[in-house]
Scaffold this active site. Sequence first.
Site, PDB file in Angstrom:
ATOM      1  CD  GLU A 111      -3.011   0.908   2.321  1.00  0.00           C
ATOM      2  OE1 GLU A 111      -2.902  -0.014   3.144  1.00  0.00           O
ATOM      3  OE2 GLU A 111      -3.968   1.693   2.303  1.00  0.00           O
ATOM      4  CD  GLU A 145      -0.563  12.260  13.636  1.00  0.00           C
ATOM      5  OE1 GLU A 145      -1.087  11.390  12.910  1.00  0.00           O
ATOM      6  OE2 GLU A 145      -0.803  13.480  13.511  1.00  0.00           O
TER       7      GLU A 145
HETATM    8  C1  LIG Z   1      -9.557   8.119   2.573  1.00  0.00           C
HETATM    9  C2  LIG Z   1      -9.403   6.949   3.501  1.00  0.00           C
HETATM   10  C3  LIG Z   1      -9.511   5.672   3.014  1.00  0.00           C
HETATM   11  C4  LIG Z   1      -9.389   4.584   3.880  1.00  0.00           C
HETATM   12  N1  LIG Z   1      -9.547   3.314   3.364  1.00  0.00           N
HETATM   13  C5  LIG Z   1      -9.477   2.256   4.199  1.00  0.00           C
HETATM   14  C6  LIG Z   1      -9.699   0.941   3.690  1.00  0.00           C
HETATM   15  O1  LIG Z   1      -9.963   0.736   2.513  1.00  0.00           O
HETATM   16  N2  LIG Z   1      -9.657  -0.090   4.555  1.00  0.00           N
HETATM   17  C7  LIG Z   1      -9.382   0.086   5.881  1.00  0.00           C
HETATM   18  O2  LIG Z   1      -9.324  -0.911   6.607  1.00  0.00           O
HETATM   19  N3  LIG Z   1      -9.173   1.325   6.404  1.00  0.00           N
HETATM   20  C8  LIG Z   1      -9.214   2.413   5.579  1.00  0.00           C
HETATM   21  N4  LIG Z   1      -9.014   3.675   6.089  1.00  0.00           N
HETATM   22  C9  LIG Z   1      -8.837   3.832   7.526  1.00  0.00           C
HETATM   23  C10 LIG Z   1      -7.423   4.228   7.929  1.00  0.00           C
HETATM   24  O3  LIG Z   1      -6.538   3.143   7.786  1.00  0.00           O
HETATM   25  C11 LIG Z   1      -7.510   4.709   9.392  1.00  0.00           C
HETATM   26  O4  LIG Z   1      -8.321   5.866   9.396  1.00  0.00           O
HETATM   27  C12 LIG Z   1      -6.163   5.024   9.956  1.00  0.00           C
HETATM   28  O5  LIG Z   1      -5.373   3.878  10.100  1.00  0.00           O
HETATM   29  C13 LIG Z   1      -6.296   5.719  11.340  1.00  0.00           C
HETATM   30  O6  LIG Z   1      -7.110   4.982  12.184  1.00  0.00           O
HETATM   31  P1  LIG Z   1      -8.382   5.646  12.925  1.00  0.00           P
HETATM   32  O7  LIG Z   1      -9.187   6.371  11.904  1.00  0.00           O
HETATM   33  O8  LIG Z   1      -9.046   4.593  13.729  1.00  0.00           O
HETATM   34  O9  LIG Z   1      -7.767   6.742  13.880  1.00  0.00           O
HETATM   35  P2  LIG Z   1      -7.180   6.504  15.355  1.00  0.00           P
HETATM   36  O10 LIG Z   1      -6.329   5.297  15.358  1.00  0.00           O
HETATM   37  O11 LIG Z   1      -8.312   6.579  16.324  1.00  0.00           O
HETATM   38  O12 LIG Z   1      -6.260   7.792  15.507  1.00  0.00           O
HETATM   39  C14 LIG Z   1      -6.812   9.086  15.750  1.00  0.00           C
HETATM   40  C15 LIG Z   1      -5.639  10.057  15.828  1.00  0.00           C
HETATM   41  O13 LIG Z   1      -4.780   9.686  16.920  1.00  0.00           O
HETATM   42  C16 LIG Z   1      -3.450   9.486  16.450  1.00  0.00           C
HETATM   43  N5  LIG Z   1      -2.865   8.334  17.169  1.00  0.00           N
HETATM   44  C17 LIG Z   1      -3.441   7.123  17.416  1.00  0.00           C
HETATM   45  N6  LIG Z   1      -2.588   6.336  18.096  1.00  0.00           N
HETATM   46  C18 LIG Z   1      -1.450   7.050  18.292  1.00  0.00           C
HETATM   47  C19 LIG Z   1      -0.187   6.771  18.899  1.00  0.00           C
HETATM   48  N7  LIG Z   1       0.046   5.585  19.461  1.00  0.00           N
HETATM   49  N8  LIG Z   1       0.752   7.731  18.888  1.00  0.00           N
HETATM   50  C20 LIG Z   1       0.527   8.942  18.295  1.00  0.00           C
HETATM   51  N9  LIG Z   1      -0.650   9.268  17.700  1.00  0.00           N
HETATM   52  C21 LIG Z   1      -1.613   8.339  17.686  1.00  0.00           C
HETATM   53  C22 LIG Z   1      -3.582   9.163  14.969  1.00  0.00           C
HETATM   54  O14 LIG Z   1      -2.418   9.503  14.263  1.00  0.00           O
HETATM   55  C23 LIG Z   1      -4.756  10.053  14.573  1.00  0.00           C
HETATM   56  O15 LIG Z   1      -4.310  11.365  14.339  1.00  0.00           O
HETATM   57  C24 LIG Z   1      -9.131   4.783   5.252  1.00  0.00           C
HETATM   58  C25 LIG Z   1      -9.004   6.087   5.753  1.00  0.00           C
HETATM   59  C26 LIG Z   1      -9.142   7.160   4.885  1.00  0.00           C
HETATM   60  C27 LIG Z   1      -9.011   8.555   5.451  1.00  0.00           C
END
Ligand SMILES: Cc1cc2nc3c(=O)[nH]c(=O)nc-3n(C[C@H](O)[C@H](O)[C@H](O)COP(=O)(O)OP(=O)(O)OC[C@H]3O[C@@H](n4cnc5c(N)ncnc54)[C@H](O)[C@@H]3O)c2cc1C
Length: 376
Positions: free
Chosen positions: A240, A359
């Site tokens: 990816e 991050e």
């Molecule tokens: C356009 C788009 C397409 C996507 N497509 C897919 C897909 O096809 N399949 C799929 O499975 N997922 C998909 N995603 C999901 C994407 O992988 C997740 O949004 C991403 O991994 C972040 O997870 P979360 O949204 O749960 O945020 P969270 O994990 O809840 O994080 C929220 C915030 O906290 C920060 N954070 C969390 N943990 C830590 C840490 N330990 N240290 C520092 N900062 C931290 C993160 O950087 C973020 O800013 C997509 C997302 C987008 C925006």
Amino acid sequence: MDLSEFRAALDRWLDDNAAGLAPTDEDRATLDAQMAHLSEVKRRAYDAGWMRWGWPERVGGLGGTNLLRAYLGEALTARNLVEPGIYSMTEVLAPTMIDYARPELAAEMVPRLLRGDETWCQGFSEPGTGSNLASLACRATRTDDGWVVNGQKVWTSLAQYAERCVLLTRTGTPESAHRGITALFVDMDTPGITVRPIETMHGLAEFSEVFFDDAAVPLDRTLGEEGQGWAVAMDLLPYERSTALWHRGAYLYRRLEQFLADVPPGAVTPAAVGEVFQQLYAFRARSRATQRRLAVGEKLGAETSIDKILLATAEQAVFDLITDGLATDVLLGDDARSARLRSEALYSRAATIYGGSSEIQRNIVARRLLDLGADR
Ligand SMILES: Cc1cc2nc3c(=O)[nH]c(=O)nc-3n(C[C@H](O)[C@H](O)[C@H](O)COP(=O)(O)OP(=O)(O)OC[C@H]3O[C@@H](n4cnc5c(N)ncnc54)[C@H](O)[C@@H]3O)c2cc1C
């Protein structure tokens, strides 16, 4: 076929077939239309052989290295024939199918994805589990002849169009973390699967929530072994962050070039343009090296997090520059071009989230590459 031969022959084919491949305004207007047009481009490119180069013969490919695929995606995006996000899902999902599916299953399914006959999606993230993937909860329970899946995924790109899903499920205890995950290849028309598209701020419902309610999956759709899902995920994520990002970089170059042709004199400083170009160039240099490493058979890993950070930074820099230089169009314009610029500028906010947030990528760089602390 070597790369220079491939480039020359492909460029000729693209020139000769430009009229049939180019999207009309209608093809761009909605995601439904973009997806239909993408299938058409993939079908034509597959039938002419281009979409098959760079893939192994055992899945219908014509052989050759990933550099051929990198150039095909670059040429299609740079010529404005496909949108890189929807095109590059193939690069994200096909390599892992080839690595982990039963050989017969990969041979049956991968050509359908390459030819645009099918769309696939990636079911990893859940409402409580994005960055902390090892805590995922969507459960698969063993039955006599397979699995029964219950739970929810979210942000699943293109799920509403997908015929199949590479799905991560919990098969161990809730505490089993990365050891208790199993990857499945699921037919999206299985009874018990419900897909609900999510409208995003850039105006397209690109991703969906996906609900599993006693959805039955045959045992021979397990990717790898039971409990090996973490290895499947760790195999997929570097893909990816490699060829798919190279294609996206080509699209950003095109966007920057178009901007420089359109921007009124004096609207942005040469220094601001230089800064953005330098960021894009740094990404491209890095991603080029990654493509070359793949081509000589190196296994990619945590170091692709650097590619992802550079791409995300460059993508936002390009669209911040466009928003500065064409502010009236981006913010207020009501013609189709302005709407597109606005949509792309808004979508660029997602670059530091999709494929793993910046991050988290920086944590990976710090812990795994620089050994600056424990890897939790
Ligand atoms: C356009 C788009 C397409 C996507 N497509 C897919 C897909 O096809 N399949 C799929 O499975 N997922 C998909 N995603 C999901 C994407 O992988 C997740 O949004 C991403 O991994 C972040 O997870 P979360 O949204 O749960 O945020 P969270 O994990 O809840 O994080 C929220 C915030 O906290 C920060 N954070 C969390 N943990 C830590 C840490 N330990 N240290 C520092 N900062 C931290 C993160 O950087 C973020 O800013 C997509 C997302 C987008 C925006």
